[in-house]
Design an enzyme around this catalytic site. Structure first.
Site, PDB file in Angstrom:
ATOM      1  N   ILE A  58      14.039 -12.447  -2.487  1.00  0.00           N
ATOM      2  CA  ILE A  58      13.935 -11.895  -3.900  1.00  0.00           C
ATOM      3  C   ILE A  58      12.550 -11.019  -4.097  1.00  0.00           C
ATOM      4  O   ILE A  58      12.335 -10.108  -4.683  1.00  0.00           O
ATOM      5  CB  ILE A  58      14.141 -12.491  -5.123  1.00  0.00           C
ATOM      6  CG1 ILE A  58      12.887 -13.898  -4.809  1.00  0.00           C
ATOM      7  CG2 ILE A  58      15.404 -13.077  -5.285  1.00  0.00           C
ATOM      8  CD1 ILE A  58      12.762 -14.747  -6.352  1.00  0.00           C
ATOM      9  N   ASP A  61      -7.340 -12.398  -7.454  1.00  0.00           N
ATOM     10  CA  ASP A  61      -6.548 -11.426  -7.244  1.00  0.00           C
ATOM     11  C   ASP A  61      -5.320 -11.126  -8.506  1.00  0.00           C
ATOM     12  O   ASP A  61      -4.171 -11.371  -8.299  1.00  0.00           O
ATOM     13  CB  ASP A  61      -5.330 -11.879  -6.249  1.00  0.00           C
ATOM     14  CG  ASP A  61      -4.668 -10.609  -5.477  1.00  0.00           C
ATOM     15  OD1 ASP A  61      -4.873  -9.350  -5.888  1.00  0.00           O
ATOM     16  OD2 ASP A  61      -3.726 -10.949  -4.777  1.00  0.00           O
TER      17      ASP A  61
END
Length: 732
Positions: free
Chosen positions: A382, A498
């Site tokens: 995915i 991040d």
């Protein structure tokens, strides 16, 4: 005019050109010229040939023809190439010490042809160059190509002396010296009157040959006329006068005693005697030369025998040394493999011991992961990123997302994420369910609505409607709470480093959770905003969301995450790409045109609250950390006030997890239950969570005591209450 020509000829003939390149043979030739010819010549000229510049590299790496470039660019590039070539010749120039040495760089397709052309055009009389290397010569012989030295010997003009210097011998091609008046010089001018190639050893290159090398130049200057000719004219005239007077005196003394016939016979006898003496002298010389040749042959034979013995001994020693070296290398490689295996085993034991202590998440086997992902089938994939691929599958009757590292070099990141996530449990943090160190996989809870990035860029396959403004405001608040949880972690705060829309995931209720904590950094001591510390040489993160001060100094602070949160908030308000977003939002606030830049897919923006949120986000996105607000003391209270302004106090309860009834929350997952079940300790849990818990332990998650039994029954009344509460509009 004649004196100028003579001076030019003298300069060209007293110049020694040393052809050089970047090789040991050129350094050998330069050293030979410095030792043998430097003291006799008035000018040393180092000449190097570079390839003809036909193409110039562009900034993108492509080669562009010079015809398509501007003349100034071509000239500048050629100047740089020549300058680099001159710098490369500097070590060779140092071999000549303080002598007068000049350096010239020529440009041409063929080094040999360019060098011969330069010699011809400038009337150079003396050329010294190194012999081609053994590898270069073999390569050229394979492809039937002549090396540079051989081509120069073949094509060089006859007026130039050439010396090819190799490691043990010299090749000499002596110039053909002609008299300008048309008469050929006597053989005494040089050892050879025609251009034949001679090969001699360095030891046989005597002082007399070096003297002859430059005496030939002096004879040519003398015969060519000019300003130097008058220096010898007086001496030559006196020599001819003495000879003429002695001849006349001898004739007058014998003319009265002998007849012409007698004189003729006497002359014939004298001539025969002279010829006989010359023949005998030549015979003696030939005998002497023969003896010398035999001695030399014997000496060379002895030297050859000695050299052959030395070579054989050297080969034997080399063979023995090669065998010993091979055995030693094999032994060293074997030892290195053993040490590496031991280190790998020790590291594996350390990792296993470290991971075995993690009781909060399950350790899966390699076979279980492969079975769940159908051997990492592409149909179950995915997503993918720099760390590896993500697969959607089912484990323990639970839908999960499995992240697989694509490189063993990422193992450090894998261990860091397991260590950090196994200790983090917060409603706004992605829950780590398990891991598998054998193939580097992490098992997370599956987030049904994907990432925030999918909704901002409308990449959702379901083509879901745009996020309402209330959901966007709630996402900002939930992400801020998740960051506050990380920054207040004990014993050391954690910086995500991040944070971006791709790492903010949404569950089936659009509750936002922070994921991908693999790049997080533990801060052992928070750095003050005004100091630079904890400098890192390798920056991590995504460019548009990376703290500018972190990019400039490498300093990591908790407020580095606040910069990314500010950019993400502006994206939620505008639905735009982060490139250039800060400047456009600042201009919109200054011009009072904020309503024009808000996301057009949402039609009921609370403009006043949105404007306050924009200003708060711009404060978070300041270039310096010291100018950004504090997350817990300033941002969170301001964000709650903004939401209170937009929705009212009662509406705020919809977005605050603290307003949810406590008995609706699963004690294990800290989330609202969808399928509540009652366990043996009397408490209610989410079915999947308590089922997995009981497979590992019989201890109660709440009371920490052993349960009387492991049976579970559905709590139908609580499930109805939760569904009615959701439908009543109290939860989005």
């Amino acid at each position: 005019m004649a004196s100028l020509q003579s001076a030019s000829a003298l300069q060209s003939e007293t110049t020694v050109v040393v052809a050089v390149r970047r090789s040991s043979s050129s350094r050998r030739a330069a050293a030979w010229a410095s030792n043998h010819l430097g003291a006799l010549s008035c000018r040393i000229l180092l000449v190097h040939v570079i390839p003809l510049i036909s193409f110039i590299p562009s900034p993108s790496g492509e080669m562009t023809p010079v015809e398509k470039m501007e003349k100034e660019v071509v000239a500048m590039y050629k100047h740089d190439e020549i300058h680099r070539a001159l710098e490369a010749l500097a070590p060779i120039k140092q071999l000549f010490g303080r002598r007068n040495v000049e350096m010239i760089v020529l440009e041409g397709h063929s080094p040999a042809a360019t060098l011969v052309s330069y010699i011809s055009e400038n009337s150079i009389r003396n050329l010294v160059m190194g012999a081609s290397s053994f590898g270069d010569s073999c390569f050229r012989r394979i492809f039937n190509q002549a090396d540079v030295a051989s081509t120069v010997l073949e094509k060089i003009p006859s007026h130039c002396n050439v010396i090819i210097v190799s490691k043990k011998r010299l090749k000499m091609k002596v110039s053909k010296l002609d008299n300008p008046t048309g008469t050929v010089l006597d053989a005494t001018v040089g050892p050879d009157s025609h251009t034949e190639v001679q090969s001699i050893s360095h030891r046989d290159f005597s002082e007399s040959e070096r003297k002859w090398f430059f005496r030939e130049q002096f004879m040519r200057i003398f015969l060519s006329g000019g300003s130097h000719k008058h220096e010898m004219s007086g001496l030559t005239a006196r020599a001819f006068m003495d000879t003429d007077q002695s001849s006349r005196g001898g004739f007058s003394g014998t003319s009265c005693a002998k007849t012409p016939q007698a004189f003729g016979a006497e002359d014939e006898v004298l001539k025969l005697k002279t010829d006989l003496q010359n023949t005998l002298a030549m015979y003696d010389q030939a005998c002497e030369d023969l003896v010398q040749a035999k001695k030399k042959i014997q000496s060379l034979s002895n030297e050859y025998t000695e050299e052959e013995k030395k070579v054989q001994a050297a080969l034997q020693r080399e063979a023995k040394g090669g065998r010993k070296q091979l055995m030693q290398e094999t032994l060293d490689r074997y030892r290195a493999e053993i040490i590496a295996n031991q280190a790998s085993v020790e590291k594996s034991n350390v990792v296993n011991c470290s991971l075995a202590r993690e009781k909060r998440c399950r350790r899966y086997s390699k076979e279980e992961i492969e079975e769940a992902t159908d051997n990492f089938s592409a149909a179950k994939k995915i997503g993918e990123g720099s760390y590896g691929n993500v697969y959607r599958c089912t484990l323990d009757h639970t839908e999960v997302a499995i992240k697989v590292l694509n490189s063993k070099e990422k193992m450090e990141e894998f261990l860091r994420e397991v260590e950090i996530l196994s200790q983090l449990h917060h409603p706004n943090m992605v829950l780590l369910l398990g891991f598998c160190p054998e193939n580097g996989t992490l098992v997370y809870e599956y987030m049904e609505n994907g990432s925030l990035d999918d909704h901002l860029l409308y990449r959702n396959d379901k083509q879901a409607p745009p996020l309402p403004w209330a959901v966007r405001f709630r996402i900002v608040l939930e992400v801020a709470r998740g960051l506050a949880f990380l920054h207040s972690a004990k014993p050391e705060p954690i910086v995500h480093r991040d944070l971006k829309p791709g790492n903010i995931l949404l569950d089936q209720n659009f509750t936002s959770k922070i994921g991908d904590v693999g790049l997080a950094k533990l801060m052992f001591d928070i750095v003050p905003d005004g100091l630079t510390e904890y400098n890192e040489t390798i920056l991590v993160g995504t460019v548009y969301y990376m703290d500018p001060e972190y990019q400039r100094t490498g300093t990591v602070r908790p407020k580095s995450d606040l910069y990314a949160l500010g950019v993400i908030t502006l994206q939620l308000l505008t639905g735009r790409h982060p490139n250039g977003l800060l400047m456009s939002m600042e201009r919109a606030v200054e011009n009072g045109s904020l309503a024009e830049v808000l996301d057009k897919s949402v039609h009921d923006w609370p403009v006043e609250a949105a404007e306050r949120l924009v200003k708060l986000s711009l404060r978070c996105s300041q270039l310096r950390c010291r100018d950004r607000p504090d997350l817990e003391d300033e941002f969170l209270p301001e964000m709650e006030e903004i939401m209170r302004m937009a929705t009212g106090v009662h509406e705020l309860e919809r977005f605050n997890m603290r307003a949810v009834p406590k008995h609706f929350i699963c004690p294990i997952l800290n989330e609202i239950m969808n399928d509540p079940y009652v366990a043996g300790d009397g408490h209610t849990y989410e079915y999947k969570a308590i089922k997995e818990w009981l497979e590992k332990s019989n201890m109660s998650p709440v009371t920490k005591q052993m349960m009387q039994h492991t049976s579970i029954i559905p709590n139908i009344s609580l499930r109805s209450a939760i569904q009615e509460w959701k439908l009543s509009g109290q939860f989005i």
